[in-house]
Design an enzyme around this catalytic site. Structure first.
Site, PDB file in Angstrom:
ATOM      1  N   GLY A 202       0.836  -1.190   0.000  1.00 58.33           N
ATOM      2  CA  GLY A 202       0.000   0.000   0.000  1.00 58.33           C
ATOM      3  C   GLY A 202       0.872   1.241   0.000  1.00 58.33           C
ATOM      4  O   GLY A 202       2.050   1.194  -0.388  1.00 58.33           O
ATOM      5  N   THR A 213      -0.044  -1.449   8.802  1.00 54.68           N
ATOM      6  CA  THR A 213      -1.157  -2.358   8.531  1.00 54.68           C
ATOM      7  C   THR A 213      -0.836  -3.334   7.406  1.00 54.68           C
ATOM      8  O   THR A 213      -0.043  -3.044   6.520  1.00 54.68           O
ATOM      9  CB  THR A 213      -2.429  -1.580   8.153  1.00 54.68           C
ATOM     10  OG1 THR A 213      -2.162  -0.767   6.998  1.00 54.68           O
ATOM     11  CG2 THR A 213      -2.895  -0.710   9.298  1.00 54.68           C
ATOM     12  N   ASN A 215      -2.480  -4.748   4.256  1.00 56.92           N
ATOM     13  CA  ASN A 215      -3.538  -4.296   3.357  1.00 56.92           C
ATOM     14  C   ASN A 215      -3.992  -5.436   2.463  1.00 56.92           C
ATOM     15  O   ASN A 215      -3.177  -6.103   1.814  1.00 56.92           O
ATOM     16  CB  ASN A 215      -3.047  -3.133   2.505  1.00 56.92           C
ATOM     17  CG  ASN A 215      -2.626  -1.937   3.345  1.00 56.92           C
ATOM     18  OD1 ASN A 215      -3.159  -1.725   4.431  1.00 56.92           O
ATOM     19  ND2 ASN A 215      -1.660  -1.167   2.871  1.00 56.92           N
ATOM     20  N   GLU A 260      -7.551  -2.962   6.056  1.00 55.87           N
ATOM     21  CA  GLU A 260      -6.248  -2.599   6.600  1.00 55.87           C
ATOM     22  C   GLU A 260      -6.202  -3.056   8.056  1.00 55.87           C
ATOM     23  O   GLU A 260      -6.933  -2.535   8.901  1.00 55.87           O
ATOM     24  CB  GLU A 260      -6.040  -1.088   6.508  1.00 55.87           C
ATOM     25  CG  GLU A 260      -6.109  -0.565   5.074  1.00 55.87           C
ATOM     26  CD  GLU A 260      -6.061   0.951   5.011  1.00 55.87           C
ATOM     27  OE1 GLU A 260      -5.013   1.489   4.612  1.00 55.87           O
ATOM     28  OE2 GLU A 260      -7.073   1.590   5.364  1.00 55.87           O
ATOM     29  N   TYR A 271       3.993  -9.097   3.418  1.00 54.84           N
ATOM     30  CA  TYR A 271       3.697  -8.935   1.998  1.00 54.84           C
ATOM     31  C   TYR A 271       3.727 -10.276   1.265  1.00 54.84           C
ATOM     32  O   TYR A 271       4.652 -11.066   1.422  1.00 54.84           O
ATOM     33  CB  TYR A 271       4.696  -7.976   1.336  1.00 54.84           C
ATOM     34  CG  TYR A 271       4.617  -6.568   1.873  1.00 54.84           C
ATOM     35  CD1 TYR A 271       3.418  -5.861   1.831  1.00 54.84           C
ATOM     36  CD2 TYR A 271       5.725  -5.949   2.431  1.00 54.84           C
ATOM     37  CE1 TYR A 271       3.340  -4.569   2.330  1.00 54.84           C
ATOM     38  CE2 TYR A 271       5.665  -4.657   2.928  1.00 54.84           C
ATOM     39  CZ  TYR A 271       4.463  -3.975   2.881  1.00 54.84           C
ATOM     40  OH  TYR A 271       4.378  -2.696   3.376  1.00 54.84           O
ATOM     41  N   ARG A 284     -16.948   1.133  15.205  1.00 59.31           N
ATOM     42  CA  ARG A 284     -17.556   2.379  14.746  1.00 59.31           C
ATOM     43  C   ARG A 284     -17.542   2.417  13.222  1.00 59.31           C
ATOM     44  O   ARG A 284     -16.862   1.629  12.575  1.00 59.31           O
ATOM     45  CB  ARG A 284     -16.806   3.600  15.294  1.00 59.31           C
ATOM     46  CG  ARG A 284     -15.331   3.647  14.868  1.00 59.31           C
ATOM     47  CD  ARG A 284     -14.608   4.863  15.430  1.00 59.31           C
ATOM     48  NE  ARG A 284     -13.180   4.833  15.110  1.00 59.31           N
ATOM     49  CZ  ARG A 284     -12.660   5.302  13.969  1.00 59.31           C
ATOM     50  NH1 ARG A 284     -13.448   5.829  13.032  1.00 59.31           N
ATOM     51  NH2 ARG A 284     -11.358   5.238  13.766  1.00 59.31           N
ATOM     52  N   PHE A 289     -11.507  12.583   9.524  1.00 56.23           N
ATOM     53  CA  PHE A 289     -10.968  13.374  10.613  1.00 56.23           C
ATOM     54  C   PHE A 289     -10.337  14.660  10.074  1.00 56.23           C
ATOM     55  O   PHE A 289      -9.775  14.681   8.974  1.00 56.23           O
ATOM     56  CB  PHE A 289      -9.934  12.557  11.402  1.00 56.23           C
ATOM     57  CG  PHE A 289     -10.552  11.437  12.193  1.00 56.23           C
ATOM     58  CD1 PHE A 289     -10.932  11.627  13.509  1.00 56.23           C
ATOM     59  CD2 PHE A 289     -10.778  10.192  11.603  1.00 56.23           C
ATOM     60  CE1 PHE A 289     -11.509  10.602  14.240  1.00 56.23           C
ATOM     61  CE2 PHE A 289     -11.357   9.165  12.326  1.00 56.23           C
ATOM     62  CZ  PHE A 289     -11.723   9.371  13.642  1.00 56.23           C
TER      63      PHE A 289
END
Length: 320
Positions: A202, A213, A215, A260, A271, A284, A289
């Site tokens: 990513g 993360t 991905n 992610e 990877y 959530r 943001f």
């Protein structure tokens, strides 16, 4: 629900054109698409394992809905590799995969049962109370029982399995996941729903945020609600708890959906690995943001909440 059993020494996948091997000859097979391999499906499958004959499943790929409605999106809960992994973990001897195409769809109910008896060499079948088969869905459990009797096959019809006053169904599980209700989906499944995909490169933005993360691109028809989830992932180094975002990253690029996953207490390169990521709870929805600092504060909170959910969850796992 009974716990899963260790996989048997040989799990056989028999496809169109394959000769039925001796280990599956005379099998008792549950019949259906089994998308999700949920609690209702498990009741059929476990019934095939109660005797001394080989136990198997007869399933169809692609999902019949994709054949009849190719232009309508279909959220597949368990793509073929995932479905096979679950069936093997349950402890079946094998699975018969029939390609669902025009030829299969046009078989009469009688000819479909001929296929089970003569081509697949089954000795018995297990079907659900609402099972329909044959051209135009002309066959039902009563018809199946009669056709099997004529051909010397055993036929067992299983009742519906319910949860909270509603039947356990793949449709109900899809709806729950589309709403982010992972807990309900997992109750209906009888295990934690999981996805399988390759870790891809990513933009490595997570490293700068302190949350590197893994991905993964999920199938385009994945209907899971975009948002933040408590997860666990099976890697080559073992199973790790974590927190994951599925969606378009509105704070940054609003791009194509990605899963992610940040794994707690993990270091190393993922990877190219194929990961199984299971979902334990919804934290959530996706948010945009106003600052990177605000995002990091929320990510810290998400990690604390994810750990709390994971520590309290006792749903069986199908990964690792």
């Amino acid at each position: 629900m009974p716990a899963t059993v260790p996989p048997k020494a040989a799990f056989i996948v028999c496809r169109d054109g394959d000769a039925v091997p001796p280990a599956l000859t005379g099998a008792v097979a549950a019949i259906g698409n089994f998308d999700g391999v949920h609690r209702g499906h498990r009741s059929l499958i476990e019934r095939t394992m109660q005797g001394d004959r080989p136990s198997a499943v007869v399933t169809f790929e692609p999902h019949p809905r994709l054949f009849f409605q190719p232009d309508k999106p279909h959220f597949c809960l368990t793509p073929e590799p995932v479905k096979l992994a679950i069936l093997q973990r349950i402890g079946l001897d094998g699975v018969f995969i029939r390609r669902f195409d025009r030829a299969l769809a046009s078989l009469s109910a009688a000819n479909f049962v001929d296929l089970l008896a003569n081509e697949l060499k089954l000795s018995g079948v297990v079907v659900g109370h609402d099972f329909h088969f044959g051209r135009g869905r002309e066959g039902n459990p009563t018809v199946m029982a009669e056709l099997c009797r004529e051909r010397g096959l055993d036929c067992i019809v299983m009742p519906a399995i319910g949860e909270g006053g509603e039947p356990v169904s793949s449709s109900a599980i899809r709806t729950a996941l589309e709403q982010g209700d992972v807990e309900k989906a997992n109750r209906l499944l009888g295990y934690r729903w999981f996805v399988r995909a390759e870790v891809r490169h990513g933009d490595k933005r997570g490293r700068d945020l302190g949350y590197p993360t893994a991905n993964m691109r999920l199938p385009d028809n994945c209907g899971l609600r975009h948002g933040i989830y408590a997860v666990r992932a099976a890697t080559a180094k073992g199973v790790f708890d974590g927190v994951a975002s599925f969606g378009r990253r509105p704070t940054f690029d609003n791009g194509a959906p990605l899963l992610e996953t940040f794994l707690f207490d993990f270091s190393g390169d993922l990877y190219g690995q194929i990961l199984d990521v299971e979902f334990l709870g919804f934290l959530r929805g996706e948010e945009k943001f106003e600052s990177i600092e605000a995002l990091i504060v929320q990510m810290d909170r998400d990690s604390v909440e994810a750990k709390r959910i994971i520590a309290a969850d006792e749903t069986p796992s199908m990964i690792g």
